[in-house]
Design a protein around this motif. Structure first.
Motif, mmCIF file in Angstrom:
data_model
loop_
_atom_site.group_PDB
_atom_site.id
_atom_site.type_symbol
_atom_site.label_atom_id
_atom_site.label_comp_id
_atom_site.label_asym_id
_atom_site.label_seq_id
_atom_site.Cartn_x
_atom_site.Cartn_y
_atom_site.Cartn_z
ATOM 1 N N ALA A 1 23.845 -27.052 3.072
ATOM 2 C CA ALA A 1 24.420 -28.239 2.428
ATOM 3 C C ALA A 1 25.864 -28.466 2.863
ATOM 4 C CB ALA A 1 24.332 -28.113 0.911
ATOM 5 N N LEU A 2 26.554 -27.412 3.254
ATOM 6 C CA LEU A 2 27.907 -27.594 3.782
ATOM 7 C C LEU A 2 27.876 -28.406 5.071
ATOM 8 C CD1 LEU A 2 29.494 -24.067 3.238
ATOM 9 C CD2 LEU A 2 30.080 -26.192 2.051
ATOM 10 N N ARG A 3 26.837 -28.221 5.829
ATOM 11 C CA ARG A 3 26.692 -28.932 7.099
ATOM 12 C C ARG A 3 26.078 -30.314 6.894
ATOM 13 N NH1 ARG A 3 27.217 -27.652 12.372
ATOM 14 N NH2 ARG A 3 25.804 -28.230 13.841
ATOM 15 N N SER A 4 25.084 -30.407 6.027
ATOM 16 C CA SER A 4 24.397 -31.674 5.735
ATOM 17 C C SER A 4 24.296 -31.819 4.224
ATOM 18 C CB SER A 4 23.001 -31.675 6.351
ATOM 19 O OG SER A 4 23.061 -31.520 7.743
ATOM 20 N N PRO A 5 25.235 -32.509 3.588
ATOM 21 C CA PRO A 5 25.275 -32.576 2.125
ATOM 22 C C PRO A 5 23.993 -33.075 1.460
ATOM 23 C CG PRO A 5 27.345 -33.349 3.018
ATOM 24 C CD PRO A 5 26.418 -33.144 4.194
ATOM 25 N N TRP A 6 23.164 -33.850 2.141
ATOM 26 C CA TRP A 6 21.923 -34.339 1.533
ATOM 27 C C TRP A 6 20.967 -33.202 1.192
ATOM 28 C CZ3 TRP A 6 17.319 -33.176 3.705
ATOM 29 C CH2 TRP A 6 17.322 -32.755 5.042
ATOM 30 N N ILE A 7 21.108 -32.054 1.858
ATOM 31 C CA ILE A 7 20.245 -30.900 1.574
ATOM 32 C C ILE A 7 20.442 -30.425 0.138
ATOM 33 C CG2 ILE A 7 19.849 -28.463 2.178
ATOM 34 C CD1 ILE A 7 20.252 -29.271 5.096
ATOM 35 N N ALA A 8 21.612 -30.709 -0.423
ATOM 36 C CA ALA A 8 21.879 -30.325 -1.818
ATOM 37 C C ALA A 8 20.869 -30.957 -2.770
ATOM 38 C CB ALA A 8 23.292 -30.726 -2.209
ATOM 39 N N LEU A 9 20.341 -32.110 -2.417
ATOM 40 C CA LEU A 9 19.349 -32.769 -3.273
ATOM 41 C C LEU A 9 18.092 -31.933 -3.440
ATOM 42 C CD1 LEU A 9 19.657 -36.418 -1.908
ATOM 43 C CD2 LEU A 9 20.577 -35.506 -4.053
ATOM 44 N N VAL A 10 17.776 -31.128 -2.456
ATOM 45 C CA VAL A 10 16.618 -30.232 -2.526
ATOM 46 C C VAL A 10 17.052 -28.839 -2.979
ATOM 47 C CG1 VAL A 10 14.760 -29.176 -1.186
ATOM 48 C CG2 VAL A 10 15.465 -31.520 -0.691
ATOM 49 N N HIS A 11 18.213 -28.415 -2.497
ATOM 50 C CA HIS A 11 18.639 -27.052 -2.765
ATOM 51 C C HIS A 11 19.035 -26.806 -4.221
ATOM 52 C CE1 HIS A 11 21.495 -23.646 -2.905
ATOM 53 N NE2 HIS A 11 20.435 -23.091 -2.359
ATOM 54 N N VAL A 12 19.756 -27.724 -4.829
ATOM 55 C CA VAL A 12 20.213 -27.496 -6.210
ATOM 56 C C VAL A 12 19.034 -27.255 -7.157
ATOM 57 C CG1 VAL A 12 21.386 -28.538 -8.190
ATOM 58 C CG2 VAL A 12 22.463 -28.594 -5.939
ATOM 59 N N PRO A 13 17.986 -28.102 -7.147
ATOM 60 C CA PRO A 13 16.842 -27.792 -8.011
ATOM 61 C C PRO A 13 16.171 -26.457 -7.663
ATOM 62 C CG PRO A 13 16.692 -30.054 -7.237
ATOM 63 C CD PRO A 13 17.821 -29.403 -6.490
ATOM 64 N N ALA A 14 16.075 -26.137 -6.377
ATOM 65 C CA ALA A 14 15.470 -24.869 -5.976
ATOM 66 C C ALA A 14 16.313 -23.688 -6.473
ATOM 67 C CB ALA A 14 15.318 -24.807 -4.453
ATOM 68 N N ALA A 15 17.629 -23.793 -6.341
ATOM 69 C CA ALA A 15 18.507 -22.720 -6.799
ATOM 70 C C ALA A 15 18.451 -22.574 -8.321
ATOM 71 C CB ALA A 15 19.941 -22.977 -6.346
ATOM 72 N N CYS A 16 18.381 -23.688 -9.024
ATOM 73 C CA CYS A 16 18.251 -23.637 -10.490
ATOM 74 C C CYS A 16 16.945 -22.961 -10.887
ATOM 75 C CB CYS A 16 18.336 -25.035 -11.089
ATOM 76 S SG CYS A 16 19.993 -25.742 -11.021
ATOM 77 N N TRP A 17 15.872 -23.289 -10.181
ATOM 78 C CA TRP A 17 14.571 -22.672 -10.462
ATOM 79 C C TRP A 17 14.647 -21.163 -10.217
ATOM 80 C CZ3 TRP A 17 10.242 -23.060 -12.941
ATOM 81 C CH2 TRP A 17 9.185 -22.199 -12.629
#
Length: 124
Positions: free
Chosen positions: A28-44
């Motif tokens: 996500a540091l490289r491509s901020p849009w990845i945060a849209l997928v990563h944040v829910p995955a990390a929360c899970w």
């Protein structure tokens, strides 16, 4: 044979998911849009560890192993595959909480950096 291949495939997906949960914020540091997928995955991932639950991927893998005629295993994916590599003893609740804290700390640090970087650069 098919069920064993399915079980092994789920195992690989599960390992990749754990890697993404733990370190996906770096992408996500490289491509901020990845945060849209990563944040829910990390929360899970954090939720599963904090709640002491089993990831559905573990349940699916064990089910395929049993259908393949294997005994399957009890406990979580981390306890069965990763814990023997990292720790010689069995998974305890304290270790689960430590793992959850580790995932949370890594991701808070990464996303703090991302938010700072986005604020400094401003809208484009």
């Amino acid at each position: 044979m098919t069920y064993r291949i399915l079980a092994d495939s789920v195992l690989i997906v599960h390992l990749l998911f754990i890697g993404f949960v733990t370190f996906g914020g770096l992408a996500a540091l490289r491509s901020p849009w990845i945060a849209l997928v990563h944040v829910p995955a990390a929360c899970w991932g954090a939720y599963i560890e904090l709640a002491g639950g089993l990831c559905p991927l573990t349940v699916i893998e064990v089910g395929f192993r049993r259908m393949a005629g294997e005994a399957g295993y009890s406990g979580s994916f981390i306890e069965h595959y990763l814990l023997p590599i990292i720790y010689p003893a069995g998974l305890t609740r304290d270790i689960q909480l430590w793992l959850a804290g580790f995932v949370i700390m890594i991701n808070v640090a990464i996303y703090s950096r991302l938010v700072y970087r986005l604020r400094v650069s401003g809208p484009k």
